[in-house]
Design a protein around this motif. Structure first.
Motif, short mmCIF file in Angstrom:
data_model
loop_
_atom_site.label_atom_id
_atom_site.label_comp_id
_atom_site.label_asym_id
_atom_site.label_seq_id
_atom_site.Cartn_x
_atom_site.Cartn_y
_atom_site.Cartn_z
N LYS A 1 1.09 4.30 -2.74
CA LYS A 1 0.91 5.72 -2.37
C LYS A 1 2.16 6.54 -2.63
O LYS A 1 2.17 7.75 -2.43
N TRP B 1 4.79 6.59 -0.80
CA TRP B 1 5.39 7.06 0.45
C TRP B 1 6.73 6.37 0.69
O TRP B 1 7.55 6.83 1.43
N THR C 1 0.83 -1.21 0.00
CA THR C 1 0.00 0.00 0.00
C THR C 1 0.87 1.26 0.00
O THR C 1 0.59 2.22 -0.73
#
Lengths: 107, 185
Positions: free
Chosen positions: A57, A59, A53
């Protein structure tokens, strides 16, 4: 709900902190366990899902130029660091208010 | 020395608890196929066992990535059975839980529940089809089918109910986690 201001889960917060230096999955788990004095033991299933995830994203990113057979390493991105900073602001507010009220109570 | 035990579980967490109890006594699972467990003698308490239902077949690229990730984390893959995997980790390496937060634990319970309730739905649908065949035959006076479609419908419906009840412990755990999640992460 405005998810940009939502709280990070404990696991995600510690994963992001662990990736201020490049680490592979197992090293992330060990680092989190050490940082939290064995209080937080991230499950490998949970970690795997969170890493995917976070990659989506943007990140975190996986390190380029890795030969086959070597463990995949990850590191935090500028966007990920911004999320940690925002979380720190939120956590400081929680602590400040909590201390303020409980200390007033104990006087 | 090898030891084979035949046993059936419908709650995988009870199965896990049993396997860990056996491991504590020095009987380590080395292989599993339909209701058949193979154990080997080893150091008591050396391993912690866990069972997971994968999202895809073990040969799927996504599953292979995940299983490789687990192996890199010091986890042994003991056996596969359809989408189920039997895993173990050395107890000396610390606690071993696959999922450490409510969200990922719920996702896994949902997957297990759907395995059974999905199959139940299929049984019910076929039961309905058989029932409509029987009713049509009844209306048109086509007697050569007799009660066979009705019997099949009842059997399938009973199987559906059984499958639904197998998923009940998962649904109960899901409800409890959902409740907890309104106050805890």
């Amino acid at each position: 709900m405005d998810l940009d201001h939502a709280a990070l889960t404990e696991g995600v917060y510690y994963i992001l902190l662990s990736l201020y230096q490049p680490r592979h999955g197992y090293a992330i788990m060990q680092n989190i366990s050490a940082l939290s004095g064995s209080r937080v033991n991230l499950g490998p299933g949970t970690l795997y899902g969170a890493l995917n995830t976070l990659l989506e994203k943007r990140w975190i990113e996986s390190l380029p130029g890795q030969s086959a057979g070597r463990k995949k390493e990850y590191r935090i991105t500028a966007q990920g660091k911004a999320a940690v900073e925002a979380e720190l602001v939120r956590l400081r507010e929680l602590i400040k208010n909590g201390q303020h009220i409980t200390e007033a109570e104990s006087i | 020395m090898k030891q084979i035990i035949r046993k059936a579980y419908y709650d995988y967490e009870k199965e896990e608890a049993w396997l860990n109890g056996m491991a504590a006594k020095g009987l380590l699972l080395t292989d599993y196929s339909w209701c058949r467990y193979a154990f080997e003698e080893g150091t008591p308490g050396a391993y912690i066992y866990r069972i997971e239902l994968l999202e895809h077949a073990p040969t799927h690229a996504e599953s292979r990535n995940y299983l490789e990730f687990l192996e890199e984390s010091g986890i042994d893959i003991v056996a596969y059975y359809m989408r189920w995997v039997y895993l173990r980790k050395k107890a000396a390496d610390g606690p071993f839980d696959l999922f450490s937060d409510a969200a990922s634990r719920m996702r896994h319970y949902r997957r297990v529940n759907f395995l059974f309730s999905g199959a139940a739905i299929v049984e019910f649908l076929i039961a309905l089809m058989e029932l409509s065949i029987w009713l049509t035959a009844l209306r048109t006076g086509n007697a050569h089918l007799g009660f066979a479609p009705l019997g099949a419908a009842c059997l399938l419906a009973a199987l559906g109910v059984l499958l639904l009840s197998i998923g009940r412990p998962m649904r109960k755990k899901l409800r409890k986690l959902k409740q907890e999640r309104s106050i805890f992460e």
